[in-house]
Write a protein that holds these residues in place. Structure first.
Motif, PDB file in Angstrom:
ATOM      1  N   MET A 124       0.942  -1.367  -0.071  1.00 51.85           N
ATOM      2  CA  MET A 124       0.078   0.091   0.009  1.00 51.85           C
ATOM      3  C   MET A 124       0.761   1.125   0.038  1.00 51.85           C
ATOM      4  O   MET A 124       1.918   1.374   0.869  1.00 51.85           O
ATOM      5  N   GLU A 125       0.368   2.106  -0.725  1.00 53.85           N
ATOM      6  CA  GLU A 125       1.251   3.546  -0.736  1.00 53.85           C
ATOM      7  C   GLU A 125       1.039   4.425   0.324  1.00 53.85           C
ATOM      8  O   GLU A 125      -0.230   4.576   0.825  1.00 53.85           O
ATOM      9  N   LEU A 126       1.922   5.126   0.643  1.00 54.45           N
ATOM     10  CA  LEU A 126       1.851   6.102   1.820  1.00 54.45           C
ATOM     11  C   LEU A 126       0.920   6.959   1.452  1.00 54.45           C
ATOM     12  O   LEU A 126       0.231   7.420   2.372  1.00 54.45           O
ATOM     13  N   GLN A 127       0.825   7.475   0.375  1.00 51.24           N
ATOM     14  CA  GLN A 127       0.012   8.675   0.037  1.00 51.24           C
ATOM     15  C   GLN A 127      -1.690   8.288   0.106  1.00 51.24           C
ATOM     16  O   GLN A 127      -2.343   8.937   0.123  1.00 51.24           O
ATOM     17  N   GLU A 128      -1.679   6.884  -0.411  1.00 52.61           N
ATOM     18  CA  GLU A 128      -2.981   6.351  -0.312  1.00 52.61           C
ATOM     19  C   GLU A 128      -3.733   6.529   1.141  1.00 52.61           C
ATOM     20  O   GLU A 128      -4.659   6.829   1.400  1.00 52.61           O
ATOM     21  N   HIS A 162       3.928  -2.653   7.319  1.00 50.76           N
ATOM     22  CA  HIS A 162       4.007  -2.054   8.455  1.00 50.76           C
ATOM     23  C   HIS A 162       4.056  -0.507   8.447  1.00 50.76           C
ATOM     24  O   HIS A 162       5.198   0.096   7.939  1.00 50.76           O
ATOM     25  N   PHE A 163       3.104   0.156   8.830  1.00 50.12           N
ATOM     26  CA  PHE A 163       2.992   1.799   8.912  1.00 50.12           C
ATOM     27  C   PHE A 163       2.885   2.529  10.124  1.00 50.12           C
ATOM     28  O   PHE A 163       2.478   1.889  11.028  1.00 50.12           O
ATOM     29  N   GLY A 164       3.358   3.753   9.847  1.00 49.24           N
ATOM     30  CA  GLY A 164       2.705   4.492  11.404  1.00 49.24           C
ATOM     31  C   GLY A 164       2.267   5.915  10.628  1.00 49.24           C
ATOM     32  O   GLY A 164       2.520   6.170   9.392  1.00 49.24           O
ATOM     33  N   VAL A 165       1.203   6.461  11.496  1.00 50.02           N
ATOM     34  CA  VAL A 165       0.827   7.515  10.934  1.00 50.02           C
ATOM     35  C   VAL A 165       0.724   8.653  12.218  1.00 50.02           C
ATOM     36  O   VAL A 165       0.948   8.186  13.375  1.00 50.02           O
ATOM     37  N   ILE A 166       1.085   9.808  11.770  1.00 51.42           N
ATOM     38  CA  ILE A 166       1.083  11.066  12.860  1.00 51.42           C
ATOM     39  C   ILE A 166      -0.081  11.782  12.083  1.00 51.42           C
ATOM     40  O   ILE A 166      -0.226  12.056  11.119  1.00 51.42           O
ATOM     41  N   VAL A 167      -1.072  12.005  13.083  1.00 51.01           N
ATOM     42  CA  VAL A 167      -2.174  12.718  13.102  1.00 51.01           C
ATOM     43  C   VAL A 167      -2.419  13.909  14.032  1.00 51.01           C
ATOM     44  O   VAL A 167      -2.174  13.834  14.870  1.00 51.01           O
ATOM     45  N   VAL A 168      -2.639  14.945  12.918  1.00 53.77           N
ATOM     46  CA  VAL A 168      -2.695  16.366  13.728  1.00 53.77           C
ATOM     47  C   VAL A 168      -4.101  16.801  13.727  1.00 53.77           C
ATOM     48  O   VAL A 168      -4.541  17.016  12.553  1.00 53.77           O
ATOM     49  N   SER A 169      -4.806  16.958  14.852  1.00 47.96           N
ATOM     50  CA  SER A 169      -6.391  16.986  14.852  1.00 47.96           C
ATOM     51  C   SER A 169      -6.489  17.386  16.395  1.00 47.96           C
ATOM     52  O   SER A 169      -6.394  16.722  17.256  1.00 47.96           O
ATOM     53  N   ASP A 170      -7.124  18.646  16.660  1.00 46.96           N
ATOM     54  CA  ASP A 170      -7.511  18.899  18.157  1.00 46.96           C
ATOM     55  C   ASP A 170      -8.760  17.847  18.633  1.00 46.96           C
ATOM     56  O   ASP A 170      -8.723  17.397  19.747  1.00 46.96           O
ATOM     57  N   GLU A 171      -9.404  17.605  17.633  1.00 46.44           N
ATOM     58  CA  GLU A 171     -10.647  16.934  17.811  1.00 46.44           C
ATOM     59  C   GLU A 171     -10.310  15.329  18.250  1.00 46.44           C
ATOM     60  O   GLU A 171     -10.829  14.906  19.150  1.00 46.44           O
ATOM     61  N   MET A 193      -9.790  -0.247   7.861  1.00 51.66           N
ATOM     62  CA  MET A 193     -10.007  -1.754   8.264  1.00 51.66           C
ATOM     63  C   MET A 193     -10.165  -2.432   6.896  1.00 51.66           C
ATOM     64  O   MET A 193      -9.556  -3.836   7.167  1.00 51.66           O
ATOM     65  N   PRO A 194     -10.685  -2.003   5.846  1.00 47.31           N
ATOM     66  CA  PRO A 194     -10.584  -3.020   4.737  1.00 47.31           C
ATOM     67  C   PRO A 194      -9.158  -3.423   4.341  1.00 47.31           C
ATOM     68  O   PRO A 194      -9.092  -4.511   3.758  1.00 47.31           O
ATOM     69  N   TYR A 195      -8.085  -2.468   4.617  1.00 44.94           N
ATOM     70  CA  TYR A 195      -6.786  -3.027   4.105  1.00 44.94           C
ATOM     71  C   TYR A 195      -5.890  -3.804   4.991  1.00 44.94           C
ATOM     72  O   TYR A 195      -5.215  -4.503   4.885  1.00 44.94           O
ATOM     73  N   PHE A 196      -6.737  -3.924   6.389  1.00 51.07           N
ATOM     74  CA  PHE A 196      -6.374  -4.882   7.397  1.00 51.07           C
ATOM     75  C   PHE A 196      -6.722  -5.971   6.841  1.00 51.07           C
ATOM     76  O   PHE A 196      -6.111  -7.303   7.237  1.00 51.07           O
ATOM     77  N   SER A 197      -8.000  -6.166   6.411  1.00 49.95           N
ATOM     78  CA  SER A 197      -8.766  -7.408   6.055  1.00 49.95           C
ATOM     79  C   SER A 197      -7.939  -8.036   4.846  1.00 49.95           C
ATOM     80  O   SER A 197      -7.663  -9.186   4.854  1.00 49.95           O
ATOM     81  N   THR A 198      -7.268  -7.434   3.952  1.00 51.28           N
ATOM     82  CA  THR A 198      -6.617  -7.896   2.703  1.00 51.28           C
ATOM     83  C   THR A 198      -5.134  -8.071   2.962  1.00 51.28           C
ATOM     84  O   THR A 198      -4.519  -8.803   2.357  1.00 51.28           O
ATOM     85  N   GLY A 199      -4.672  -7.696   4.159  1.00 49.24           N
ATOM     86  CA  GLY A 199      -3.248  -7.812   4.519  1.00 49.24           C
ATOM     87  C   GLY A 199      -2.603  -6.867   3.948  1.00 49.24           C
ATOM     88  O   GLY A 199      -1.220  -6.678   4.081  1.00 49.24           O
ATOM     89  N   GLU A 200      -2.881  -5.566   3.291  1.00 51.02           N
ATOM     90  CA  GLU A 200      -2.095  -4.506   2.729  1.00 51.02           C
ATOM     91  C   GLU A 200      -1.576  -3.854   3.887  1.00 51.02           C
ATOM     92  O   GLU A 200      -0.302  -2.989   3.719  1.00 51.02           O
TER      93      GLU A 200
END
Length: 85
Positions: A1-5, A27-36, A54-61
């Motif tokens: 899976m692409e990071l941009q996706e 194996h990915f990591g995300v940084i999320v910036v959101s007060d909410e 979740m759909p990408y966890f199901s497919t193994g991506e």
């Protein structure tokens, strides 16, 4: 899976100021910036960010995902500290 996706999916489905993805080989990591999202409990943050992926966890991506959340204020402070060093 692409990071941009991963970034696109999270930006389109969640109310985020910024999002950054990194990683490879499902194996990915995300940084999320959101007060909410940062105001939620850690469990709710995880559930909120995992939900549109979740759909990408199901497919193994995506096999593993680490999450770091920041308020906009904390993110700006972190960025300034990293620029100074």
């Amino acid at each position: 899976m692409e990071l941009q996706e991963i970034e696109r999916i999270l930006k389109e489905t969640l109310n985020l100021n910024e999002v950054y993805a990194q990683g490879e080989n499902a194996h990915f990591g995300v940084i999320v910036v959101s007060d909410e999202i940062a105001a939620l409990s850690k469990l709710k943050q995880q559930q909120t960010i995992y939900a549109p992926l979740m759909p990408y966890f199901s497919t193994g991506e995506i096999h593993a995902l680490t999450i770091k959340t920041y308020t906009t204020e904390k993110w700006e402070m972190d960025r300034l500290l990293h620029q100074a060093s």
